[in-house]
Design an enzyme around this catalytic site. Structure first.
Site, PDB file in Angstrom:
ATOM      1  N   LYS A 159       0.834  -1.218   0.000  1.00  0.00           N
ATOM      2  CA  LYS A 159       0.000   0.000   0.000  1.00  0.00           C
ATOM      3  C   LYS A 159       0.863   1.260   0.000  1.00  0.00           C
ATOM      4  O   LYS A 159       0.632   2.186  -0.778  1.00  0.00           O
ATOM      5  CB  LYS A 159      -0.906  -0.026   1.236  1.00  0.00           C
ATOM      6  CG  LYS A 159      -1.613   1.283   1.498  1.00  0.00           C
ATOM      7  CD  LYS A 159      -2.451   1.234   2.742  1.00  0.00           C
ATOM      8  CE  LYS A 159      -1.712   1.491   4.025  1.00  0.00           C
ATOM      9  NZ  LYS A 159      -1.324   2.896   4.259  1.00  0.00           N
ATOM     10  N   ASN A 160       1.856   1.305   0.863  1.00  0.00           N
ATOM     11  CA  ASN A 160       2.611   2.551   1.012  1.00  0.00           C
ATOM     12  C   ASN A 160       3.486   2.866  -0.203  1.00  0.00           C
ATOM     13  O   ASN A 160       3.754   4.022  -0.488  1.00  0.00           O
ATOM     14  CB  ASN A 160       3.454   2.521   2.296  1.00  0.00           C
ATOM     15  CG  ASN A 160       2.578   2.661   3.524  1.00  0.00           C
ATOM     16  OD1 ASN A 160       1.402   2.996   3.426  1.00  0.00           O
ATOM     17  ND2 ASN A 160       3.145   2.390   4.693  1.00  0.00           N
ATOM     18  N   CYS A 178      -2.831  12.644  13.599  1.00  0.00           N
ATOM     19  CA  CYS A 178      -3.736  11.517  13.420  1.00  0.00           C
ATOM     20  C   CYS A 178      -3.625  10.631  14.638  1.00  0.00           C
ATOM     21  O   CYS A 178      -2.964  10.990  15.620  1.00  0.00           O
ATOM     22  CB  CYS A 178      -3.447  10.761  12.136  1.00  0.00           C
ATOM     23  SG  CYS A 178      -1.990   9.759  12.252  1.00  0.00           S
ATOM     24  N   ASP A 220       7.118  19.597   8.199  1.00  0.00           N
ATOM     25  CA  ASP A 220       8.127  20.643   8.001  1.00  0.00           C
ATOM     26  C   ASP A 220       9.252  20.210   7.047  1.00  0.00           C
ATOM     27  O   ASP A 220       9.801  21.028   6.307  1.00  0.00           O
ATOM     28  CB  ASP A 220       8.724  21.053   9.359  1.00  0.00           C
ATOM     29  CG  ASP A 220       9.275  19.861  10.130  1.00  0.00           C
ATOM     30  OD1 ASP A 220       8.533  18.886  10.326  1.00  0.00           O
ATOM     31  OD2 ASP A 220      10.457  19.888  10.520  1.00  0.00           O
ATOM     32  N   GLN A 221       9.588  18.928   7.037  1.00  0.00           N
ATOM     33  CA  GLN A 221      10.696  18.477   6.174  1.00  0.00           C
ATOM     34  C   GLN A 221      10.303  18.478   4.696  1.00  0.00           C
ATOM     35  O   GLN A 221      11.136  18.713   3.825  1.00  0.00           O
ATOM     36  CB  GLN A 221      11.179  17.078   6.593  1.00  0.00           C
ATOM     37  CG  GLN A 221      11.731  17.036   8.003  1.00  0.00           C
ATOM     38  CD  GLN A 221      12.852  18.043   8.226  1.00  0.00           C
ATOM     39  OE1 GLN A 221      13.850  18.053   7.512  1.00  0.00           O
ATOM     40  NE2 GLN A 221      12.677  18.914   9.196  1.00  0.00           N
ATOM     41  N   ASP A 266       5.236   0.101  11.896  1.00  0.00           N
ATOM     42  CA  ASP A 266       3.946  -0.434  11.450  1.00  0.00           C
ATOM     43  C   ASP A 266       3.734  -1.890  11.879  1.00  0.00           C
ATOM     44  O   ASP A 266       2.658  -2.455  11.658  1.00  0.00           O
ATOM     45  CB  ASP A 266       3.813  -0.318   9.919  1.00  0.00           C
ATOM     46  CG  ASP A 266       3.532   1.111   9.491  1.00  0.00           C
ATOM     47  OD1 ASP A 266       3.325   1.976  10.365  1.00  0.00           O
ATOM     48  OD2 ASP A 266       3.527   1.371   8.267  1.00  0.00           O
ATOM     49  N   ARG A 312      -8.495  -0.144   5.396  1.00  0.00           N
ATOM     50  CA  ARG A 312      -7.657   0.833   4.697  1.00  0.00           C
ATOM     51  C   ARG A 312      -6.400   0.178   4.128  1.00  0.00           C
ATOM     52  O   ARG A 312      -5.836   0.659   3.145  1.00  0.00           O
ATOM     53  CB  ARG A 312      -7.214   1.941   5.664  1.00  0.00           C
ATOM     54  CG  ARG A 312      -8.333   2.835   6.093  1.00  0.00           C
ATOM     55  CD  ARG A 312      -7.816   3.877   7.035  1.00  0.00           C
ATOM     56  NE  ARG A 312      -6.747   4.646   6.374  1.00  0.00           N
ATOM     57  CZ  ARG A 312      -6.194   5.734   6.869  1.00  0.00           C
ATOM     58  NH1 ARG A 312      -6.605   6.206   8.013  1.00  0.00           N
ATOM     59  NH2 ARG A 312      -5.243   6.365   6.231  1.00  0.00           N
TER      60      ARG A 312
HETATM   61  C1  UD1 Z   1       5.101   6.479   6.512  1.00  0.00           C
HETATM   62  C2  UD1 Z   1       4.130   5.342   6.368  1.00  0.00           C
HETATM   63  C3  UD1 Z   1       3.639   4.880   7.719  1.00  0.00           C
HETATM   64  C4  UD1 Z   1       4.828   4.507   8.599  1.00  0.00           C
HETATM   65  C5  UD1 Z   1       5.852   5.638   8.622  1.00  0.00           C
HETATM   66  C6  UD1 Z   1       7.121   5.260   9.346  1.00  0.00           C
HETATM   67  C7  UD1 Z   1       3.123   5.843   4.249  1.00  0.00           C
HETATM   68  C8  UD1 Z   1       1.925   6.293   3.496  1.00  0.00           C
HETATM   69  N1  UD1 Z   1       3.018   5.823   5.558  1.00  0.00           N
HETATM   70  O1  UD1 Z   1       4.429   7.554   7.153  1.00  0.00           O
HETATM   71  O2  UD1 Z   1       2.791   3.744   7.531  1.00  0.00           O
HETATM   72  O3  UD1 Z   1       4.374   4.268   9.900  1.00  0.00           O
HETATM   73  O4  UD1 Z   1       6.209   6.028   7.297  1.00  0.00           O
HETATM   74  O5  UD1 Z   1       7.712   4.156   8.752  1.00  0.00           O
HETATM   75  O6  UD1 Z   1       4.112   5.448   3.663  1.00  0.00           O
HETATM   76  N2  UD1 Z   1       8.412  13.909  10.684  1.00  0.00           N
HETATM   77  C9  UD1 Z   1       8.742  15.226  10.973  1.00  0.00           C
HETATM   78  N3  UD1 Z   1       8.666  16.146   9.965  1.00  0.00           N
HETATM   79  C10 UD1 Z   1       8.280  15.814   8.708  1.00  0.00           C
HETATM   80  C11 UD1 Z   1       7.967  14.475   8.410  1.00  0.00           C
HETATM   81  C12 UD1 Z   1       8.043  13.536   9.425  1.00  0.00           C
HETATM   82  O7  UD1 Z   1       9.092  15.561  12.110  1.00  0.00           O
HETATM   83  O8  UD1 Z   1       8.230  16.704   7.842  1.00  0.00           O
HETATM   84  C13 UD1 Z   1       8.509  12.890  11.753  1.00  0.00           C
HETATM   85  C14 UD1 Z   1       7.161  12.218  12.051  1.00  0.00           C
HETATM   86  O9  UD1 Z   1       6.407  12.974  12.978  1.00  0.00           O
HETATM   87  C15 UD1 Z   1       7.612  10.895  12.613  1.00  0.00           C
HETATM   88  C16 UD1 Z   1       8.882  10.589  11.820  1.00  0.00           C
HETATM   89  O10 UD1 Z   1       9.308  11.839  11.283  1.00  0.00           O
HETATM   90  O11 UD1 Z   1       7.941  11.020  13.962  1.00  0.00           O
HETATM   91  C17 UD1 Z   1       8.713   9.603  10.698  1.00  0.00           C
HETATM   92  O12 UD1 Z   1       7.597   9.975   9.903  1.00  0.00           O
HETATM   93  P1  UD1 Z   1       7.514   9.627   8.349  1.00  0.00           P
HETATM   94  O13 UD1 Z   1       8.598   8.672   8.005  1.00  0.00           O
HETATM   95  O14 UD1 Z   1       7.425  10.903   7.598  1.00  0.00           O
HETATM   96  O15 UD1 Z   1       6.136   8.884   8.268  1.00  0.00           O
HETATM   97  P2  UD1 Z   1       5.060   9.006   7.135  1.00  0.00           P
HETATM   98  O16 UD1 Z   1       5.703   9.212   5.808  1.00  0.00           O
HETATM   99  O17 UD1 Z   1       3.996   9.952   7.554  1.00  0.00           O
END
Ligand code: UD1
Length: 434
Positions: free
Chosen positions: A22-23, A117, A125-126, A305, A397
């Site tokens: 899915k991801n 969520c 922010d990244q 996950d 989902r």
């Molecule tokens: C994706 C996966 C999700 C999985 C997660 C971690 C998808 C659709 N979802 O979520 O199932 O649990 O990777 O493997 O692929 N963060 C920041 N700033 C940012 C972005 C992220 O601080 O701009 C932090 C997040 O709050 C979190 C960490 O980085 O603590 C990792 O998040 P991230 O890898 O971005 O997860 P998702 O891409 O949302």
């Protein structure tokens, strides 16, 4: 409301096939709109997250043709609307990949800002830092992220946190930027590699995906492709835990065993046998489960996950286990539900201390999110008596035909829509499971 009715106590035995990841598919679908040619993607999982993103893609004017439940043809030549409202983002966060894709192709995109969520606050922010480094203006106005660039220019970006979402989004935005982009401290998850391979099959020039540094040389345009999504490592891992928790013997097909090493090696520590052969992996257990220490980490570490599913499995072990969640701050919401099934789990900060009870008993529980819901289902499969898992909309989902696949392994599980369905299930399985 639909719920799963489960009669536990039967070891799962047999063969099961996993669907596409899915991801990975979410990133691929967004990338597919970046060319005006036809893009065919197969091995798509038929799950609601994918279907919502396809609706979002149609909503911006792309043509989406479902060739069969697992294959779609997308044509992004007629996109007219560069704005995606909150309705989609609320249902599926990853529709924010359209931000990177639209920015990369049209130099303009507006997508509703996702909120937090069930598992954490989840800032973006990244993603924004990356878009800005490529030369885009990014503003947040009236709940929308509005991003625009006269031209996108390659840049050297060092991410402050390792983020799957930011890596994919900024990769999408930079494939057609002028010059060279270097992304450092990127995520290395298999779906990052899959999105990079997919974009390369469309003519992009991306190197290093799967390592800490990705280098992208901008190309002028992308072309059509036909691409197959990689297998879902989390779906596979969930079946591995289902085999472990029920003391069963399950062979999971259509997997890439390398992607399952973190989960497999933890199950071996816990007393299971894990045998990888070709594109399948067999998990069986003949001894009681042992306790373990688990810490979630970015790939190739133990996946966040899979954290709820392994915790549920450890709840049946003989000793005291420690599970530390280091990616998301709020990912233990299912613990109260597991404790209602007789588990003994105490959460302190980002750590769950699990005193294995060797036994769980069925009751009515509710899925707080996708993976936690799956964990409650596998706990129900190992519990005595009936378990009712409510709010399965979360599970749907990300798991295609979950109940049907589990039934194929001998589980007593059914979807119940009405009180009458619940009664019928209980009458049918009233006698002890053989
Ligand atoms: C994706 C996966 C999700 C999985 C997660 C971690 C998808 C659709 N979802 O979520 O199932 O649990 O990777 O493997 O692929 N963060 C920041 N700033 C940012 C972005 C992220 O601080 O701009 C932090 C997040 O709050 C979190 C960490 O980085 O603590 C990792 O998040 P991230 O890898 O971005 O997860 P998702 O891409 O949302």
């Amino acid at each position: 409301m639909e719920r799963y009715m489960i009669k536990g106590g039967r070891p799962l035995v047999g063969d099961v096939e996993v669907n596409g990841a899915k991801n990975a598919a979410l990133g691929l679908l967004a990338g597919a709109i970046m060319t005006d040619d036809d893009v065919i993607i197969d091995n798509l999982p038929d799950v609601s997250d994918i279907n919502v993103l396809l609706q979002a893609i149609e909503g911006i004017g792309a043509k989406v043709e479902r060739i069969d439940p697992h294959t779609v043809k997308i044509n992004g030549s007629a996109i007219t609307n560069l704005s995606l409202d909150y309705g989609y983002i609320k249902k599926i966060r990853a529709s924010y990949y359209l931000l990177g894709a639209l920015l990369g192709k049209y130099h303009h995109a507006e997508v509703a800002l996702p909120g937090g969520c069930a598992i954490g606050t989840r800032p973006i922010d990244q993603h924004i830092k990356g878009f800005r480094a490529l030369g885009a203006n990014v503003d947040i106005e009236y709940g929308m992220i509005c991003t625009e660039a006269e031209r996108l220019t390659g840049s050297h970006i060092f991410f402050d946190v390792v983020s799957v979402g930011a890596t994919i989004n900024v990769m999408l935005a930079s494939v057609m930027a002028e010059g060279k982009t270097i992304l450092e401290n990127v995520a290395k998850e298999p779906h990052i590699v899959d999105v990079a391979n997919f974009l390369n099959s469309m003519g992009a020039n991306i190197k290093g995906a799967g390592t800490d540094v990705i280098t992208i040389r901008g190309v002028q345009k992308l072309h059509g492709t036909e691409y197959t999504v990689i297998p879902d490592q989390i779906e596979a891992g969930t079946f591995m835990c289902a085999a472990a928790i029920t003391g069963g013997d399950v062979t999971i097909h259509n997997v890439i065993p390398k992607h399952l090493e973190a989960t497999g090696s933890k199950l071996v520590e816990m007393g299971c046998h894990v045998i990888a052969r070709g594109d399948s992996i067999r998990v069986f257990r003949t001894e009681p489960l042992r306790d373990a220490k688990v810490k979630t980490q970015v790939y190739p570490g133990f996946p966040t996950d899979m954290q709820p599913q392994i915790a549920a499995t450890l709840a049946l072990s003989g000793g005291t286990s420690i599970v530390t969640e280091s990616i998301f701050e709020n990912r233990f919401k299912y613990v109260d539900e597991l404790n209602r099934m007789g588990a003994n789990i105490k959460v302190e900060g980002n750590t769950a201390i699990i005193k294995g009870m060797g036994h769980l008993s069925g009751t009515i529980v509710s899925s707080p999110d996708l993976r936690a819901g799956a964990a409650l289902v596998i706990a129900g499969l190992a519990a005595d008596g009936f378990t009712q898992v409510d709010d399965i909309v979360y599970i749907l989902r990300g798991y295609e035909r979950f109940d049907e696949k589990l039934r194929g392994l001998g589980a007593c599980i059914e979807v119940a829509k009405t009180e009458h369905d619940i009664k019928k299930f209980k009458l049918r399985f009233a006698s002890p499971v053989a």
